[in-house]
Scaffold this active site. Structure first.
Site, mmCIF file in Angstrom:
data_model
loop_
_atom_site.group_PDB
_atom_site.id
_atom_site.type_symbol
_atom_site.label_atom_id
_atom_site.label_comp_id
_atom_site.label_asym_id
_atom_site.label_seq_id
_atom_site.Cartn_x
_atom_site.Cartn_y
_atom_site.Cartn_z
ATOM 1 N N GLY A 46 43.737 39.215 27.768
ATOM 2 C CA GLY A 46 42.903 38.021 27.839
ATOM 3 C C GLY A 46 43.234 37.173 26.623
ATOM 4 O O GLY A 46 44.393 37.095 26.223
ATOM 5 N N GLU A 47 42.230 36.589 26.037
ATOM 6 C CA GLU A 47 42.434 35.765 24.841
ATOM 7 C C GLU A 47 41.697 36.456 23.686
ATOM 8 O O GLU A 47 40.465 36.531 23.694
ATOM 9 C CB GLU A 47 41.876 34.367 25.107
ATOM 10 C CG GLU A 47 42.268 33.346 24.078
ATOM 11 C CD GLU A 47 43.780 33.199 23.926
ATOM 12 O OE1 GLU A 47 44.492 33.221 24.951
ATOM 13 O OE2 GLU A 47 44.244 33.088 22.781
ATOM 14 N N SER A 48 42.468 36.952 22.723
ATOM 15 C CA SER A 48 41.861 37.791 21.686
ATOM 16 C C SER A 48 40.807 37.045 20.860
ATOM 17 O O SER A 48 39.806 37.641 20.445
ATOM 18 C CB SER A 48 42.942 38.381 20.781
ATOM 19 O OG SER A 48 43.731 37.366 20.219
ATOM 20 N N CYS A 78 47.697 44.275 25.178
ATOM 21 C CA CYS A 78 47.977 42.863 24.907
ATOM 22 C C CYS A 78 46.924 42.271 23.958
ATOM 23 O O CYS A 78 46.928 42.608 22.779
ATOM 24 C CB CYS A 78 48.109 42.104 26.212
ATOM 25 S SG CYS A 78 49.178 40.686 26.054
ATOM 26 N N ARG A 105 50.895 37.136 17.186
ATOM 27 C CA ARG A 105 50.440 36.690 18.512
ATOM 28 C C ARG A 105 51.490 35.803 19.178
ATOM 29 O O ARG A 105 52.175 35.035 18.515
ATOM 30 C CB ARG A 105 49.118 35.916 18.375
ATOM 31 C CG ARG A 105 47.966 36.805 17.965
ATOM 32 C CD ARG A 105 46.701 36.002 17.787
ATOM 33 N NE ARG A 105 46.254 35.435 19.040
ATOM 34 C CZ ARG A 105 45.327 34.479 19.128
ATOM 35 N NH1 ARG A 105 44.770 33.989 18.037
ATOM 36 N NH2 ARG A 105 44.963 34.020 20.308
ATOM 37 N N ILE A 133 52.725 39.288 29.334
ATOM 38 C CA ILE A 133 52.100 37.978 29.576
ATOM 39 C C ILE A 133 51.665 37.420 28.219
ATOM 40 O O ILE A 133 50.618 37.782 27.694
ATOM 41 C CB ILE A 133 50.879 38.092 30.531
ATOM 42 C CG1 ILE A 133 51.275 38.799 31.834
ATOM 43 C CG2 ILE A 133 50.303 36.700 30.813
ATOM 44 C CD1 ILE A 133 50.108 39.104 32.757
ATOM 45 N N HIS A 169 51.258 45.080 29.973
ATOM 46 C CA HIS A 169 50.131 45.325 30.894
ATOM 47 C C HIS A 169 50.448 46.436 31.901
ATOM 48 O O HIS A 169 50.848 46.135 33.039
ATOM 49 C CB HIS A 169 49.809 44.043 31.668
ATOM 50 C CG HIS A 169 49.223 42.970 30.825
ATOM 51 N ND1 HIS A 169 47.868 42.801 30.685
ATOM 52 C CD2 HIS A 169 49.806 42.028 30.060
ATOM 53 C CE1 HIS A 169 47.630 41.783 29.871
ATOM 54 N NE2 HIS A 169 48.792 41.294 29.476
ATOM 55 N N GLU A 171 48.455 48.124 33.604
ATOM 56 C CA GLU A 171 47.503 48.090 34.731
ATOM 57 C C GLU A 171 47.989 47.170 35.848
ATOM 58 O O GLU A 171 47.442 47.195 36.948
ATOM 59 C CB GLU A 171 46.115 47.651 34.230
ATOM 60 C CG GLU A 171 45.942 46.170 33.922
ATOM 61 C CD GLU A 171 46.595 45.731 32.611
ATOM 62 O OE1 GLU A 171 47.269 46.563 31.966
ATOM 63 O OE2 GLU A 171 46.450 44.547 32.245
HETATM 64 N N1 GLN Z 1 48.213 35.477 23.935
HETATM 65 C C1 GLN Z 1 46.974 36.216 23.989
HETATM 66 C C2 GLN Z 1 46.337 36.295 22.594
HETATM 67 O O1 GLN Z 1 46.987 35.983 21.642
HETATM 68 C C3 GLN Z 1 47.188 37.596 24.575
HETATM 69 C C4 GLN Z 1 47.705 37.496 25.975
HETATM 70 C C5 GLN Z 1 47.317 38.634 26.891
HETATM 71 O O2 GLN Z 1 46.431 39.422 26.594
HETATM 72 N N2 GLN Z 1 47.938 38.688 28.036
HETATM 73 O O3 GLN Z 1 45.215 36.645 22.443
#
Ligand code: GLN
Length: 197
Positions: A46-48, A78, A105, A133, A169, A171
């Site tokens: 997701g987005e950290s 990720c 990142r 991703i 990923h 999963e």
């Molecule tokens: N680019 C996202 C981040 O820096 C991580 C991407 C992902 O979890 N697929 O948080």
């Protein structure tokens, strides 16, 4: 075996489906109380930055650190791996600091940012499928961290004790070997914690 999955954004449902296909019970974690009775927790992609803010608002930031210190298994994929790293770059941000490593990142750049690769790993003889991703690069790892697989010469799957992190990923593939490995890890730490002293 019951595994909690942080369920605020990202692909938590895919993690749950994979774990259930391997025979584990799963629970969605949104509050501190959801962690009760869990042997492990998965921090999904997701987005950290967003996830970090949520963890702090809900008191989960401290709760997950405590859970790990008490032997609970933690697996970050990720964005989840970014949350586990002791040092985060591009830009710098706070983290749970449960793994002694530095992550950059979005480190793989535009072309390599999102794609599927097959790499050698210590988990099995066959190559491991890795879906990236906008994943981070693990730039360096501290002593005592075991590197289980590399991608582009950089650690992509690492562990220490009860903590596991992947910059890809697992999963999103049909290959359950990384999750199977995590379940073993969670099982062995549960067994160790319940040993009479
Ligand atoms: N680019 C996202 C981040 O820096 C991580 C991407 C992902 O979890 N697929 O948080």
């Amino acid at each position: 075996m019951k595994i909690g999955i942080l369920a605020i954004q990202g692909d938590f449902a895919a993690h749950a489906a994979m774990l259930r296909s391997l025979g584990a019970e799963t629970a969605e974690v949104r509050r501190v109380k959801d962690l009760a009775d869990c042997d492990g927790i998965i921090l999904p992609g997701g987005e950290s930055t967003t996830q970090l803010q949520f963890l702090k608002e809900e008191g989960l930031f401290e709760a997950i650190r405590k859970f790990a210190k008490q032997g609970g298994a933690v697996f970050g994929t990720c964005a989840g791996a970014i949350l586990l790293a002791a040092r985060v770059k591009n830009p710098e941000q706070d983290s749970l600091g449960l793994l002694d490593m530095t992550v950059l990142r979005n480190g793989y750049g535009r072309q390599l940012a999102s794609d599927v690769f097959f790499e050698v790993s210590k988990l099995k003889k066959e190559p491991l499928e890795m879906v990236f991703i906008r994943g981070p690069i693990i730039e360096e790892v501290g002593k005592g961290i075991e590197v289980l697989a590399l991608h582009e010469g950089k650690p992509a799957l690492v562990e220490k004790g009860n903590i596991l992190a992947a910059t890809f990923h697992p999963e999103l593939t049909d290959d359950g070997s990384v999750h199977e490995h995590f379940l073993k890890l969670a099982g062995s730490h549960v067994a160790a914690a319940s040993q009479p002293r």
